[in-house]
Design a protein around this motif. Structure first.
Motif, mmCIF file in Angstrom:
data_model
loop_
_atom_site.group_PDB
_atom_site.id
_atom_site.type_symbol
_atom_site.label_atom_id
_atom_site.label_comp_id
_atom_site.label_asym_id
_atom_site.label_seq_id
_atom_site.Cartn_x
_atom_site.Cartn_y
_atom_site.Cartn_z
ATOM 1 N N GLU A 13 0.829 -1.210 0.000
ATOM 2 C CA GLU A 13 0.000 0.000 0.000
ATOM 3 C C GLU A 13 0.862 1.258 0.000
ATOM 4 N N TRP A 16 2.626 1.977 -3.164
ATOM 5 C CA TRP A 16 1.646 2.470 -4.135
ATOM 6 C C TRP A 16 1.367 3.961 -3.906
ATOM 7 N N GLU A 17 1.167 4.288 -2.657
ATOM 8 C CA GLU A 17 0.800 5.671 -2.322
ATOM 9 C C GLU A 17 1.983 6.640 -2.365
ATOM 10 N N ASP A 88 -8.227 2.244 -10.227
ATOM 11 C CA ASP A 88 -8.327 3.567 -9.621
ATOM 12 C C ASP A 88 -7.305 4.471 -10.299
ATOM 13 N N LYS A 91 -4.930 6.715 -8.322
ATOM 14 C CA LYS A 91 -3.864 6.096 -7.524
ATOM 15 C C LYS A 91 -2.665 5.734 -8.384
ATOM 16 N N PRO A 94 0.337 0.418 -9.477
ATOM 17 C CA PRO A 94 1.202 0.069 -8.350
ATOM 18 C C PRO A 94 2.579 -0.422 -8.797
ATOM 19 N N ARG A 97 4.384 2.912 -11.352
ATOM 20 C CA ARG A 97 4.843 4.094 -10.630
ATOM 21 C C ARG A 97 6.251 3.893 -10.061
ATOM 22 N N TYR A 159 -2.704 7.092 -16.488
ATOM 23 C CA TYR A 159 -2.558 7.364 -15.058
ATOM 24 C C TYR A 159 -1.883 8.713 -14.817
ATOM 25 N N ARG A 163 -3.647 11.814 -12.843
ATOM 26 C CA ARG A 163 -3.076 12.398 -11.633
ATOM 27 C C ARG A 163 -2.773 13.877 -11.831
ATOM 28 N N PRO B 102 4.121 12.076 -4.120
ATOM 29 C CA PRO B 102 2.999 12.341 -3.222
ATOM 30 C C PRO B 102 3.031 13.758 -2.650
#
Lengths: 187, 187
Positions: A13, A16-17, A88, A91, A94, A97, A159, A163, B102
DNA sequence: GTCTATACACGGATAGAC
DNA sequence: GTCTATCCGTGTATAGAC
């Protein structure tokens, strides 16, 4: 879910974030509920844990894609099924990125699963397109390898656009556009 | 080049290579040859300096694109001229890569120039394609907005594939594939 | 404008007790 | 297996001298 498992999932997670550089051991511990000692008991350090997380994400990507590719329908339908899988857009991918992460790209172990899954994906797609050409579903002017690369790239770039815009709409547009272009080669 | 200028240029390079999260004030100072005090004299801190760097990179992207778009030739030729501009595929897009960061996405000021330039780019490209349709160069089935998004996405995604593979070849393939698909709509 | 000194939290890990 | 203590360098500044 045991501790080791929670560590891997939390790392997935966070990667990914926030990416690899933006993810600290402390953050992983906080999210997984594991302590410092626990984490270093199960993994040798951040790169080791990240490798487990990245490998699993790559595997998941491959499985989802293969499910779409192996479905029923014409080649164009199966390609469309893959491109239209629920995602998504905000996001991001995964796996994709992580190609922007300098420390991931600098470590051959971390990089390998990413290189592998994208090579597989474009190759698999190229195979499908070649099949469509052989069967006469697609015209002979279509270059399977280049088209496969363009389609995967449109997805990954979708993506980026989503974003940048802060909206999933552009992602959908990019996919629509890519499929619209492909449709033109169908007989 | 004065100190302020060197700070901005060094930051642009580092953001390109390592992203925002991966770039420290210390690294900027080392690369620019400016001291701690100098940097904080010219800028309020890392976000302030990054804003100057990002804005300039976005502007540069826009200028390069506009030069290609405003050139001579058919619409397809001008789109191809843009897509085939010389780029270091393995370095990625200096603007697009920041969408994965981010801390950049979380800061509206840092995000704004990125959102703006991609909105402009897809819009400008859509306008060109619409023009091509009107003039009869492109067929009526082509959706200008969706196609523009797909083309920009293919470019951005081409970088992702190239970095994943560690080779610029896939980037070239993605661009070729995208143009091949577009060619199909030309009359 | 630029330099040095100082600050304090965080990143990433090791050691040893339980 | 998990916890706490400890470590040293770095990230991101501020303060004040020159």
């Amino acid at each position: 879910m045991d501790t080791r498992e929670r560590l891997i999932e939390s790392t997935r997670e966070l990667l990914w974030e926030r990416g690899y550089v933006g993810t600290s051991p402390k953050a992983i511990q906080a999210r997984s509920g594991a302590g410092q000692g626990s984490m270093y008991h199960h993994f040798h350090g951040k790169p080791d844990l990240a490798l487990a997380a990245i490998s699993r994400s790559a595997e998941e990507l491959r499985d989802r894609a293969e499910t779409a590719f192996a479905g029923s329908g014409t080649v164009v339908e199966r390609v469309a099924a893959y491109l239209r899988l629920e995602r998504d857009a905000l996001k991001g991918c995964p796996v994709g990125r992580l190609t922007q992460d300098p420390d991931v790209m600098a470590d051959p172990d971390l990089r390998a699963p990413i290189a592998e899954v994208f090579a597989w994906l474009t190759g698999r797609l190229a195979g499908l397109l070649a099949e469509g050409r052989t069967s006469g579903e697609l015209d002979d002017k279509l270059d399977p390898a280049a088209t496969a690369a363009a389609l995967v790239a449109a997805l990954q770039g979708g993506y980026v656009l989503a974003r940048a815009a802060g909206s999933a709409e552009v992602y959908a547009q990019a996919i629509d556009g890519a499929l619209g272009l492909l449709a033109c080669h169908a007989r």
